[in-house]
Write an enzyme that holds these catalytic residues in place. Structure first.
Site, PDB file in Angstrom:
ATOM      1  N   LYS A   1      39.145  48.195  41.858  1.00 53.24           N
ATOM      2  CA  LYS A   1      39.433  46.761  41.698  1.00 53.24           C
ATOM      3  C   LYS A   1      38.245  46.049  41.041  1.00 53.24           C
ATOM      4  CE  LYS A   1      39.570  42.518  44.442  1.00 53.24           C
ATOM      5  NZ  LYS A   1      40.661  41.810  43.766  1.00 53.24           N
TER       6      LYS A   1
ATOM      7  N   SER B   1      49.021  28.160  46.761  1.00 51.44           N
ATOM      8  CA  SER B   1      47.593  28.439  46.648  1.00 51.44           C
ATOM      9  C   SER B   1      47.072  28.057  45.272  1.00 51.44           C
ATOM     10  CB  SER B   1      47.326  29.918  46.918  1.00 51.44           C
ATOM     11  OG  SER B   1      48.024  30.732  45.996  1.00 51.44           O
TER      12      SER B   1
ATOM     13  N   GLU C   1      45.041  25.804  49.972  1.00 50.68           N
ATOM     14  CA  GLU C   1      44.847  26.974  50.841  1.00 50.68           C
ATOM     15  C   GLU C   1      43.460  27.602  50.714  1.00 50.68           C
ATOM     16  OE1 GLU C   1      48.118  29.714  50.541  1.00 50.68           O
ATOM     17  OE2 GLU C   1      49.595  28.111  50.401  1.00 50.68           O
TER      18      GLU C   1
ATOM     19  N   CYS D   1      44.467  43.906  45.788  1.00 46.60           N
ATOM     20  CA  CYS D   1      44.478  44.653  47.039  1.00 46.60           C
ATOM     21  C   CYS D   1      44.701  43.687  48.195  1.00 46.60           C
ATOM     22  CB  CYS D   1      43.165  45.388  47.241  1.00 46.60           C
ATOM     23  SG  CYS D   1      42.797  46.612  45.970  1.00 46.60           S
TER      24      CYS D   1
ATOM     25  N   HIS E   1      60.073  30.610  49.362  1.00 49.13           N
ATOM     26  CA  HIS E   1      59.687  31.218  48.079  1.00 49.13           C
ATOM     27  C   HIS E   1      59.916  32.720  48.140  1.00 49.13           C
ATOM     28  CE1 HIS E   1      57.562  32.234  44.445  1.00 49.13           C
ATOM     29  NE2 HIS E   1      56.790  33.061  45.118  1.00 49.13           N
TER      30      HIS E   1
ATOM     31  N   HIS F   1      50.873  36.323  37.152  1.00 48.55           N
ATOM     32  CA  HIS F   1      50.211  37.620  37.231  1.00 48.55           C
ATOM     33  C   HIS F   1      49.640  38.040  35.889  1.00 48.55           C
ATOM     34  CE1 HIS F   1      52.826  37.669  40.823  1.00 48.55           C
ATOM     35  NE2 HIS F   1      51.803  38.295  41.345  1.00 48.55           N
TER      36      HIS F   1
END
Length: 776
Positions: free
Chosen positions: A18, A449, A500, A532, A657, A710
């Site tokens: 990552k 968020s 958030e 992750c 959602h 994304h």
């Protein structure tokens, strides 16, 4: 008898993959450094399994992003929109892989990413292959061979792991009408055969084909294609040892097909379907020479194996077919498990009593090897000591006072039908909500968020390390919330969120405040790409000792006259995205969580929060793989959501959602959830997911996502307007909201602000177009 493994976590014990990937994307790491990180992780994984005593180790289970995308690259299934980019930029394979997964927006190019969806009933996401009629395939990437040779050079006894050709096609999508993607097998199979030929030439003896679609409801025609495909593989390579692995469910009606396959070994997931071993042993299969791989160590959960129970399966198989034909393995790839329980050294986070009940990937490998030792009849002293320790740990869990709460069980038992129903239906609530909320056409909002920068994440670390006091930490969070509220007001977003910033993860945050949950420090698993997650562990009965979110929602609402949404995670998602106790039905645990969320919803309403979002992105993910099992799950899953949402007045608007899911088959159940507004991912599918809602005449309001969070690319206003025009063509305009696909936590502020400004412009243009059409 031999041991093998289906796959191992590829993120690294400290999430090395990552970190390296994200540094590479940011231009702070060279491609050579990134590739070297991957090589180190592979070598460590192989070494660990070899040292543990695994007889046959997987290779090609490593991926820089996703194993399905790797196959698309291998067979040259590269969508047309990437071809100009490839020719002009001469992208290396790794950059092309990332472009296909994340999109590409630089150097004058603007190419959208491929679609992403859930891998069966897991929280892992794969990149969906795109197919056209008569599509040609050609060998493009030699990754499979290169990783096998890399392992061979290191003297590791490995078997290349490939997603099987049937599952690869079935997991993809036709990008035009008039054909079925399985028709492409005649073009695809030669590429697979070419790969096998290269492996065979380099003395690969074993090949593992993952065919998880064998756990689904398949037609007789599809089964025939499977048999024909593997017969052709057998004809071309009679000396290769072919292992076919399916998991997550029984073979069911596909069992006879599987038993007819000309392969040497078939794998059974005996965690999800323990009965199928008896089914197989009762057939003529026992007269064949096919091996059975017993998936008896749970690859999906973190509970310690029960050796005594597993040994009964092993001994039963040995008695029927002999030890030589019995293999021992985890139930599925260990990609769904955290790496190593030994990394959990902080007893304040994970107490020893609970830790002794757990096993992560490294420990599961040891369990597989120990089971072989115990079943072989040549028990070593070490194996017998492990057996006794295993018995003690499992007995301790059964009798622990930590697990059971009588009051929680009694409250669940007292649930009635009335608890799952709003006071009035949506047609009544809609009128009251519009009078109370005063929102425009095409109201804009976000999913909850906002970007969590390195700075924001560092505040939590400093708080835990004692470098910040609780007051100092809360002052920093309050300042960030205020900045975000004021920016949203200035931008023109209609329904605001507080961002958030106090939350580490949408499930972990709630689990930390609920009884019956515990946590890990390094229990990370891959969700997609570099993303992750660290699932909480539900070990006991769940309850809410105190309010969880009201403080920050009330503060955010005090800063503005506009509406601020309260943000909650739904009971099914908390269940699905946790490691769940396996000593009671999942439905029971879910109802306990639902009651806790219900209490929170009621508290938010009392505090003056007028819109409350209860996220349920995992509803579709939790659906059983076989349709005959759907209704039982959907009954309790939908009831759990309704119980969490139904304690409020008509004027309070409930949102939910869902993301990266197919809705066609469960649209009635989604309607039964009776959320006032549902927001869904739609941008990667170009609004195709709305077809299910349109055909059903979905009565409530819908926010189809207009840009893909994304991907780092920033869509234009025109692009979003075009998507909403598609939505408006199938859904009445007065039912539509405008929002991103998902939360913005993983994005950067620069791209987030640019995209949301474009989104607000798009909503304003849509309102203008509606006004003009009305005037005309």
């Amino acid at each position: 008898m031999q041991t093998h493994n289906l796959g191992y976590p590829r993120i690294g014990g400290q999430r090395e993959l990552k970190k390296a990937s994200e540094l590479y994307w940011a231009g702070k790491l060279t491609v050579q450094q990134l590739l070297q990180t991957g090589k180190i992780i592979r070598q460590q994984n192989w070494e660990l399994q070899k040292n543990a005593g695994i007889d046959l180790i997987p290779c090609n289970d490593f991926s820089f992003y996703d194993q399905v995308l790797d196959i698309s690259l291998m067979v040259g299934a590269i969508p047309e929109r990437f071809h100009n980019l490839m020719e002009a930029k001469q992208l290396p394979d790794i950059d092309l892989l990332f472009a296909m997964a994340r999109g590409y927006q630089k150097d004058g190019y603007d190419v959208t990413a491929m679609e992403m969806t859930k891998w069966f009933d897991t929280n892992y996401h794969y990149i969906v292959p795109e197919f056209t009629a008569n599509q040609k395939f050609t060998l493009y990437s030699n990754k499979v061979l290169s990783e096998f040779l890399e392992a061979k050079q290191g003297r590791f006894n490995t078997k290349p792991v490939l997603l099987g050709p049937i599952s690869y096609l079935l997991l993809g999508k036709e990008k035009q009408e008039g054909f079925h993607r399985l028709e492409l097998i005649k073009n695809l199979l030669p590429v697979y055969l070419e790969v096998l030929n290269k492996l065979d030439d380099n003395n690969a003896h074993y090949i593992q084909f993952d065919e998880p679609c064998l756990a689904l409801n398949l037609s007789e025609a599809e089964r025939q294609v499977i048999v024909q495909t593997y017969q052709e593989i057998k004809n071309k390579f009679p000396n290769l040892h072919i292992i076919v692995a399916s998991y997550f469910e029984c073979y069911g009606q596909n069992l006879q097909t599987v038993l007819r396959l000309p392969v040497q070994t078939i794998h059974l997931d005996l965690i999800r379907c323990p009965a199928q071993l008896d089914d197989i042993l009762a057939t003529d299969f026992i007269r064949t020479k096919i091996n059975i791989s017993l998936g008896i160590v749970d690859g999906r959960n973190i509970w310690k194996n029960d050796f005594r129970q597993s040994l009964t399966f092993i001994h039963k198989a040995i008695q029927k077919i002999g030890a030589a034909r019995v293999w021992i393995a985890p139930s599925c790839s260990l990609i769904h498990s955290p790496c190593d329980l030994n990394l959990e050294t902080n007893e304040q986070i994970l107490i020893p009593e609970i830790k002794q009940w757990l096993a992560f990937a490294k420990q599961k490998i040891d369990e597989v090897v120990t089971l072989k030792q115990l079943a072989s009849g040549k028990n070593t002293e070490a194996a017998n000591l492990k057996l006794q320790e295993n018995i003690r740990a499992n007995e301790s869990r059964k009798t622990s006072a930590l697990i059971h709460n009588k009051a929680v069980k009694e409250r669940v038992a007292a649930i009635t039908e009335k608890d799952a129903v709003r006071a009035n239906d949506f047609s009544v609530r809609k009128i009251k909500q519009r009078e109370a909320l005063h929102l425009p056409m095409f109201p804009t909002t976000t999913i909850g968020s906002f970007p969590q920068t390195t700075e924001v994440r560092s505040w939590r670390t400093r708080l835990k390390n004692g470098e910040l006091t609780e007051q100092q930490y809360e002052e920093l969070i309050a300042k960030k919330i205020a900045e975000t509220i004021y920016w949203q007001e200035e931008t023109g977003i209609d329904v605001l969120v507080h961002g958030e910033f106090e939350r580490n993860d949408m499930v972990e945050y709630f689990g930390e405040q609920l009884d019956g949950f515990t946590f890990t420090k390094n229990g990370w698993v891959q969700s997609y790409g570099s993303r992750c997650v660290k699932p909480p562990v539900i070990y006991g009965d769940v309850s809410r000792p105190a309010p969880m979110t009201a403080k920050w929602s009330i503060y955010a609402q005090s800063l503005t006259k506009q509406i601020v949404k309260g943000m909650l995670t739904g009971p099914v998602t908390i269940l699905q995205w946790s490691f769940v106790r396996n000593d009671q039905p999942r439905s029971e645990t879910c109802m306990q969580i639902a009651l806790a969320i219900r209490d929170e919803v009621i508290d938010l309403e009392k505090a003056g929060i007028k819109i409350i979002q209860i996220d349920e992105p995992a509803i579709r993910e939790g659906l059983p793989l076989r349709k005959e099992n759907w209704q039982a799950y959907l009954q309790w899953a939908v009831d759990a959501f309704k119980i969490s949402a139904s304690g409020v007045q008509d004027e309070t608007q409930i949102h939910t959602h869902m993301c990266y899911s197919e809705f066609n088959d469960i649209i009635q159940n989604i309607a039964d959830m009776d959320a006032d507004v549902i927001t869904i991912e739609c941008s990667r599918s170009q609004m195709k997911l709305l077809d299910a809602f349109a055909g059903f005449k979905y009565p409530n309001e819908i926010g189809p996502g207009v840009y893909d969070i994304h991907s780092p690319r920033v869509p234009s206003k025109a692009e979003m307007v075009e998507l909403m025009e598609k939505a408006k063509s199938v859904i009445p305009a007065d039912q539509l909201w405008v929002n991103p696909d998902c939360g913005l936590k993983t994005r950067h502020w620069d791209e987030t602000k640019k995209a949301l400004i474009e989104m607000v412009k798009a909503a304003k243009e849509l309102r203008l177009l509606i006004h003009q059409s009305t005037v005309l």
